[in-house]
Scaffold this active site. Structure first.
Site, PDB file in Angstrom:
ATOM      1  N   HIS A 274      35.535 -22.449  44.324  1.00 22.56           N
ATOM      2  CA  HIS A 274      34.599 -22.757  45.412  1.00 22.56           C
ATOM      3  C   HIS A 274      33.633 -21.614  45.699  1.00 22.56           C
ATOM      4  O   HIS A 274      33.161 -21.421  46.795  1.00 22.56           O
ATOM      5  CB  HIS A 274      35.323 -23.273  46.669  1.00 22.56           C
ATOM      6  CG  HIS A 274      36.347 -22.347  47.250  1.00 22.56           C
ATOM      7  ND1 HIS A 274      37.618 -22.220  46.767  1.00 22.56           N
ATOM      8  CD2 HIS A 274      36.276 -21.497  48.303  1.00 22.56           C
ATOM      9  CE1 HIS A 274      38.286 -21.345  47.498  1.00 22.56           C
ATOM     10  NE2 HIS A 274      37.493 -20.886  48.425  1.00 22.56           N
TER      11      HIS A 274
ATOM     12  N   THR B 299      37.093 -17.935  41.893  1.00 24.74           N
ATOM     13  CA  THR B 299      37.278 -19.107  42.735  1.00 24.74           C
ATOM     14  C   THR B 299      36.435 -20.291  42.297  1.00 24.74           C
ATOM     15  O   THR B 299      35.258 -20.136  41.972  1.00 24.74           O
ATOM     16  CB  THR B 299      36.933 -18.782  44.210  1.00 24.74           C
ATOM     17  OG1 THR B 299      36.985 -19.994  44.958  1.00 24.74           O
ATOM     18  CG2 THR B 299      35.557 -18.164  44.351  1.00 24.74           C
TER      19      THR B 299
ATOM     20  N   ARG C  43      27.644  -2.744  41.076  1.00 25.43           N
ATOM     21  CA  ARG C  43      26.727  -2.799  42.229  1.00 25.43           C
ATOM     22  C   ARG C  43      27.257  -2.071  43.466  1.00 25.43           C
ATOM     23  O   ARG C  43      26.492  -1.756  44.368  1.00 25.43           O
ATOM     24  CB  ARG C  43      26.426  -4.257  42.569  1.00 25.43           C
ATOM     25  CG  ARG C  43      25.524  -4.856  41.520  1.00 25.43           C
ATOM     26  CD  ARG C  43      25.141  -6.262  41.811  1.00 25.43           C
ATOM     27  NE  ARG C  43      24.858  -6.947  40.555  1.00 25.43           N
ATOM     28  CZ  ARG C  43      24.666  -8.232  40.428  1.00 25.43           C
ATOM     29  NH1 ARG C  43      24.739  -9.004  41.487  1.00 25.43           N
ATOM     30  NH2 ARG C  43      24.405  -8.772  39.256  1.00 25.43           N
TER      31      ARG C  43
ATOM     32  N   VAL D 271      31.807 -11.818  46.642  1.00 27.75           N
ATOM     33  CA  VAL D 271      32.310 -13.092  46.118  1.00 27.75           C
ATOM     34  C   VAL D 271      32.096 -13.089  44.608  1.00 27.75           C
ATOM     35  O   VAL D 271      30.971 -12.908  44.132  1.00 27.75           O
ATOM     36  CB  VAL D 271      31.591 -14.300  46.756  1.00 27.75           C
ATOM     37  CG1 VAL D 271      32.333 -15.585  46.424  1.00 27.75           C
ATOM     38  CG2 VAL D 271      31.476 -14.140  48.272  1.00 27.75           C
TER      39      VAL D 271
HETATM   40  N1  INI Z   1      36.196 -14.672  49.988  1.00 32.14           N
HETATM   41  C1  INI Z   1      35.456 -13.619  49.556  1.00 32.14           C
HETATM   42  O1  INI Z   1      34.949 -12.846  50.396  1.00 32.14           O
HETATM   43  N2  INI Z   1      35.267 -13.420  48.225  1.00 32.14           N
HETATM   44  C2  INI Z   1      35.793 -14.242  47.286  1.00 32.14           C
HETATM   45  O2  INI Z   1      35.569 -13.994  46.063  1.00 32.14           O
HETATM   46  C3  INI Z   1      36.576 -15.347  47.712  1.00 32.14           C
HETATM   47  N3  INI Z   1      37.203 -16.212  46.734  1.00 32.14           N
HETATM   48  O3  INI Z   1      37.204 -15.867  45.557  1.00 32.14           O
HETATM   49  O4  INI Z   1      37.730 -17.262  47.110  1.00 32.14           O
HETATM   50  C4  INI Z   1      36.769 -15.537  49.097  1.00 32.14           C
HETATM   51  N4  INI Z   1      37.496 -16.582  49.566  1.00 32.14           N
HETATM   52  C5  INI Z   1      38.009 -16.609  50.920  1.00 32.14           C
HETATM   53  C6  INI Z   1      37.020 -17.171  51.923  1.00 32.14           C
HETATM   54  O5  INI Z   1      35.972 -16.275  52.177  1.00 32.14           O
HETATM   55  C7  INI Z   1      37.718 -17.444  53.265  1.00 32.14           C
HETATM   56  O6  INI Z   1      38.263 -16.244  53.757  1.00 32.14           O
HETATM   57  C8  INI Z   1      38.856 -18.474  53.166  1.00 32.14           C
HETATM   58  O7  INI Z   1      38.378 -19.645  52.518  1.00 32.14           O
HETATM   59  C9  INI Z   1      39.353 -18.857  54.595  1.00 32.14           C
HETATM   60  O8  INI Z   1      38.297 -19.466  55.343  1.00 32.14           O
END
Ligand code: INI
Length: 154
Positions: free
Chosen positions: A88, A86, A127, A81
């Site tokens: 969020h 994002t 990383r 992430v």
């Molecule tokens: N999911 C990630 O694994 N990494 C991210 O950086 C990310 N961003 O940037 O939004 C991300 N979003 C998707 C989230 O994990 C869900 O798959 C989605 O919200 C559906 O539930």
């Protein structure tokens, strides 16, 4: 003092991996590092199960199902992430972290937090670098160590 530390011996262990497809270039490298380290520690290739999910947010539920199945001794959760990607970030990263923690506490099966949470992609690339200490490989060490430790504690 009685030292309960266990050797990093993966022979006979069955290990599940849950990997998030989001940022798959990074997660793929972590997966390669995790896979190589599992084999190095003696885990048989046939005893490694891999499940892909869409993103880090989906990891806990898949990891919980795997852990509860009785088919694995540990679950290694891999994701990435990136804060810059994002608004969020805190929700996705935070819920992935607390969800994965809960999997371990609720099932007693070690669930390892291999979700990179970085400010930018450059940090993530660093990383996940196999040559510079890959986070996926570190998570495998954590998983095998915890399985062996828990076996000594019961
Ligand atoms: N999911 C990630 O694994 N990494 C991210 O950086 C990310 N961003 O940037 O939004 C991300 N979003 C998707 C989230 O994990 C869900 O798959 C989605 O919200 C559906 O539930």
């Amino acid at each position: 003092m009685r030292d309960l530390s266990a050797e990093l011996d993966g022979s006979g262990l069955r290990v599940g991996i849950v990997a998030a497809r989001f940022n798959d270039a990074i997660v793929g490298q972590m997966l390669d590092g995790a896979h190589a380290r599992l084999l190095e520690l003696g885990v048989a290739d046939d005893d490694i199960s891999l499940a892909w999910v869409a993103g880090a947010f989906e990891i806990p539920l898949a990891a919980r199902s795997m852990a509860a199945s009785g088919d694995v001794d540990a679950v290694v959760c891999l994701g990435c992430v990136v804060r810059g990607e994002t608004p969020h970030f805190d929700y996705v990263a935070g819920e992935a972290a607390s969800g994965i923690l809960r999997v371990g506490l609720d099932t007693g099966v070690p669930a390892i937090f291999g979700v990179l949470t970085t400010d930018d992609m450059a940090q993530a690339v660093e990383r996940a670098d196999v040559a510079r200490g890959n986070k996926g490989a570190d998570c495998v060490d954590a998983a095998v160590e915890l399985v062996q430790l828990l076996r000594r504690l019961v």
